[in-house]
Design a protein around this motif. Structure first.
Motif, short mmCIF file in Angstrom:
data_model
loop_
_atom_site.label_atom_id
_atom_site.label_comp_id
_atom_site.label_asym_id
_atom_site.label_seq_id
_atom_site.Cartn_x
_atom_site.Cartn_y
_atom_site.Cartn_z
N GLN A 132 7.76 -6.50 46.47
CA GLN A 132 7.82 -5.47 45.90
C GLN A 132 9.21 -5.03 46.51
N SER A 133 9.30 -4.96 47.60
CA SER A 133 9.99 -4.61 48.43
C SER A 133 11.15 -5.38 47.93
N LEU A 134 11.27 -6.30 47.59
CA LEU A 134 12.14 -7.89 46.88
C LEU A 134 12.63 -7.24 45.40
N PHE A 135 11.10 -6.77 44.88
CA PHE A 135 12.05 -6.49 43.37
C PHE A 135 12.92 -5.29 43.55
N ASN A 136 12.83 -4.33 45.04
CA ASN A 136 13.80 -2.86 44.58
C ASN A 136 14.91 -3.08 45.06
N VAL A 137 15.28 -4.70 45.05
CA VAL A 137 16.48 -4.62 46.38
C VAL A 137 17.79 -4.63 44.99
N GLY A 138 18.81 -3.50 44.98
CA GLY A 138 19.55 -2.52 44.10
C GLY A 138 18.56 -1.53 43.56
N THR A 139 17.97 -1.15 43.90
CA THR A 139 17.22 -0.13 42.85
C THR A 139 18.07 1.03 43.68
N ARG A 140 17.71 2.35 43.70
CA ARG A 140 17.62 3.82 43.90
C ARG A 140 16.81 4.06 44.90
N LEU A 141 15.82 3.06 45.54
CA LEU A 141 14.65 3.45 45.97
C LEU A 141 14.91 3.31 47.55
N ALA A 142 14.16 4.37 48.47
CA ALA A 142 14.06 4.33 49.66
C ALA A 142 15.26 4.56 50.07
N PRO A 143 16.03 5.80 49.48
CA PRO A 143 17.19 6.10 50.57
C PRO A 143 17.26 6.41 52.10
N LYS A 144 18.90 6.15 52.36
CA LYS A 144 18.48 5.80 54.22
C LYS A 144 17.39 6.97 54.68
N ASP A 145 17.84 8.03 54.27
CA ASP A 145 17.32 9.51 54.88
C ASP A 145 15.77 9.06 54.95
N GLU A 146 15.29 8.43 53.66
CA GLU A 146 13.68 8.77 53.19
C GLU A 146 13.42 7.83 54.86
N VAL A 147 13.97 6.70 55.09
CA VAL A 147 13.61 5.42 55.70
C VAL A 147 13.47 6.31 57.19
N ARG A 148 14.91 7.01 57.17
CA ARG A 148 14.95 7.51 58.50
C ARG A 148 13.41 8.66 58.82
N ALA A 149 13.60 9.20 58.42
CA ALA A 149 12.20 10.04 58.22
C ALA A 149 11.12 8.98 58.99
N VAL A 150 10.75 8.24 57.99
CA VAL A 150 9.32 7.52 58.03
C VAL A 150 9.84 7.16 59.04
N LEU A 151 10.42 6.28 59.62
CA LEU A 151 10.95 5.32 61.28
C LEU A 151 9.83 6.78 62.07
N ALA A 152 10.91 7.62 62.09
CA ALA A 152 11.18 8.54 62.91
C ALA A 152 9.55 8.58 63.21
N ARG A 153 8.72 8.83 62.35
CA ARG A 153 6.92 8.49 63.08
C ARG A 153 6.19 7.68 63.16
N LEU A 154 6.84 6.80 62.65
CA LEU A 154 6.04 6.07 63.87
C LEU A 154 6.41 5.42 65.00
N PRO A 155 5.31 5.06 65.89
CA PRO A 155 5.69 3.67 67.16
C PRO A 155 6.37 3.27 67.06
N ALA A 156 7.89 3.35 68.00
CA ALA A 156 8.89 2.49 68.22
C ALA A 156 8.17 1.00 68.75
N ASP A 157 6.79 1.12 69.66
CA ASP A 157 6.68 -0.38 69.22
C ASP A 157 5.62 -0.79 68.69
N LEU A 158 5.51 -0.73 67.40
CA LEU A 158 5.22 -1.32 66.53
C LEU A 158 6.25 -3.20 65.84
#
Length: 304
Positions: A132-158
Motif C-alpha cells: 500500500q505504501s508503494l501504491f501511494n508513491v507519487g500521491t499527495r498522501l502522507a505529507p512531511k508535516d503529518e509524517v513528522r508528527a507521527v514519528l514524533a509520537r513513536l519511541p526513537a528506538d523502534l
C-alpha cells in the motif's frame, strides 16, 4: 478333409478368455508406452536448450517485481507434466529488522505447454502495508508535516519499515551518495512513479547474471544501492514474446525497458532504519516524504 472335432464349450470359453486377456494386456502395454512417451517427449520438448533456466530467470524475477513486499526464494527448476512446467517459490513478508516472520508460504509458478503463464498467487491483491505504501508513491498522501508528527509520537528506538520517496528522482551515482551520507540501505529501489498502482521495483536479491557470479566488488554498496546494472542486464534478457507473460505480472516490456534505460530512483524501501534515523532522513530536502509501513522493537539493536 479331416473330421471336425466335437464342439467343446469349456475349451471355447477358455480360448475366448485367453484372447481377451491377451488383447487387454497388449492394449494396456501400448497405452502405458504411449503415456511414457508423451510424458518424456513433452518434458524433453519443454526443457530443451536453456528453457528451464530462462523460465526461472524471467518468471521468477517478474514474480519478485510483482511482490515487492515479500522476500521470495526460488526452488530448483522444474517439475514437468505432459501439458505444463512449473517451479516452487517460498514467499515471506518483509518486516522491520528484528520482526521478520518465521518461515514462509510455498507457491507454484507455472506455464502451459505453449509457454503461457498460469494463474499467479499473491500480487498486488496481497494488500500488505508495504505494498500500500508503494501504491501511494507519487500521491499527495502522507505529507512531511503529518509524517513528522507521527514519528514524533513513536519511541526513537523502534525499528521501522518504510518507503522513502524523493522530491526529484535520483540517478545511480546520486542515490549511492545519498545512501552513504545517511548510512541507509535500500531493500528495494522504486524505478517508476505510478500513483495508485504498483511501481517497478528492483532489489539486489531479484536476479544475478550467472556470468557475474564470483566477481569481486563492493557488495555492501551494490546491495544497498539497488544494483541498477543487474536490473539492466535482466531487462536485456527479455524478448518481445515475453510481453504477454509479463502483463500477467502487471508489467510490460516497454515500461521495464524505459525504467531500466532511465535508471532513476523515485524512492526506496528501508527496513534497517530506526524511527530516530527516519526523523533525520525527513529533514533532507531531497526527501519528499516517508511512508511508514510498520514498526517493531528490535531487541538485538544496541542502545546509544
Amino acid at each position: 478333409m479331416p473330421d471336425l472335432p466335437d464342439f467343446d464349450p469349456k475349451r471355447t470359453r477358455r480360448a475366448v478368455r485367453r484372447g481377451l486377456f491377451r488383447t487387454v494386456a497388449i492394449v494396456l502395454a501400448v497405452l502405458a508406452l504411449l503415456a511414457v512417451a508423451a510424458t518424456e517427449g513433452s518434458s524433453l520438448l519443454q526443457t530443451r536448450g536453456d528453457r528451464e533456466d530462462r523460465m526461472q530467470a524471467v518468471l521468477g524475477t517478474a514474480f519478485k517485481i510483482y511482490n515487492p513486499a515479500y522476500t521470495v526464494t526460488i526452488d530448483p527448476c522444474c517439475q514437468t507434466s505432459p501439458l505444463s512446467m512449473s517451479f516452487e517459490v517460498v514467499a515471506r513478508p518483509i518486516g522491520p529488522v528484528g520482526a521478520w516472520p518465521a518461515g514462509g508460504e510455498s507457491h507454484t509458478i507455472g506455464q502451459d505447454f505453449f509457454g503461457h503463464v498460469r494463474r499467479l498467487p499473491l500480487g498486488h491483491t496481497s494488500n500488505t502495508r508495504l505494498s500500500q505504501s508503494l501504491f501511494n508513491v507519487g500521491t499527495r498522501l502522507a505529507p512531511k508535516d503529518e509524517v513528522r508528527a507521527v514519528l514524533a509520537r513513536l519511541p526513537a528506538d523502534l525499528s521501522a519499515l518504510a518507503v522513502v520517496e524523493f522530491e526529484q528522482p535520483l540517478g545511480e551515482a546520486d542515490l549511492k551518495a545519498f545512501m552513504k551520507r545517511h548510512g541507509s540501505c535500500a531493500e528495494r529501489i522504486v524505478y517508476e512513479r505510478r500513483p495508485g498502482s504498483l511501481p517497478i521495483t528492483w532489489g539486489f536479491d531479484y536476479w544475478t547474471d550467472p556470468m557475474e557470479l564470483g566477481i569481486s566488488g563492493d557488495m555492501t554498496e551494490e546491495m544497498c544501492g539497488g544494483s541498477l546494472p543487474q536490473f539492466r542486464d535482466w531487462v536485456g534478457l527479455l524478448r518481445d514474446h515475453d510481453d504477454a507473460n509479463l502483463r500477467s505480472f502487471d508489467l510490460s516490456l516497454n515500461r521495464l525497458r524505459e525504467a531500466a534505460k532511465a535508471g532513476l530512483a523515485y524512492g526506496y524501501v528501508d527496513q534497517l532504519s530506526s524511527v530516530r534515523e527516519l526523523r533525520e532522513l525527513l529533514k533532507d530536502p531531497r526527501v519528499r516524504t516517508i511512508r511508514l509501513a510498520d514498526v517493531a522493537f528490535n531487541l538485538d539493536r544496541p542502545r546509544p
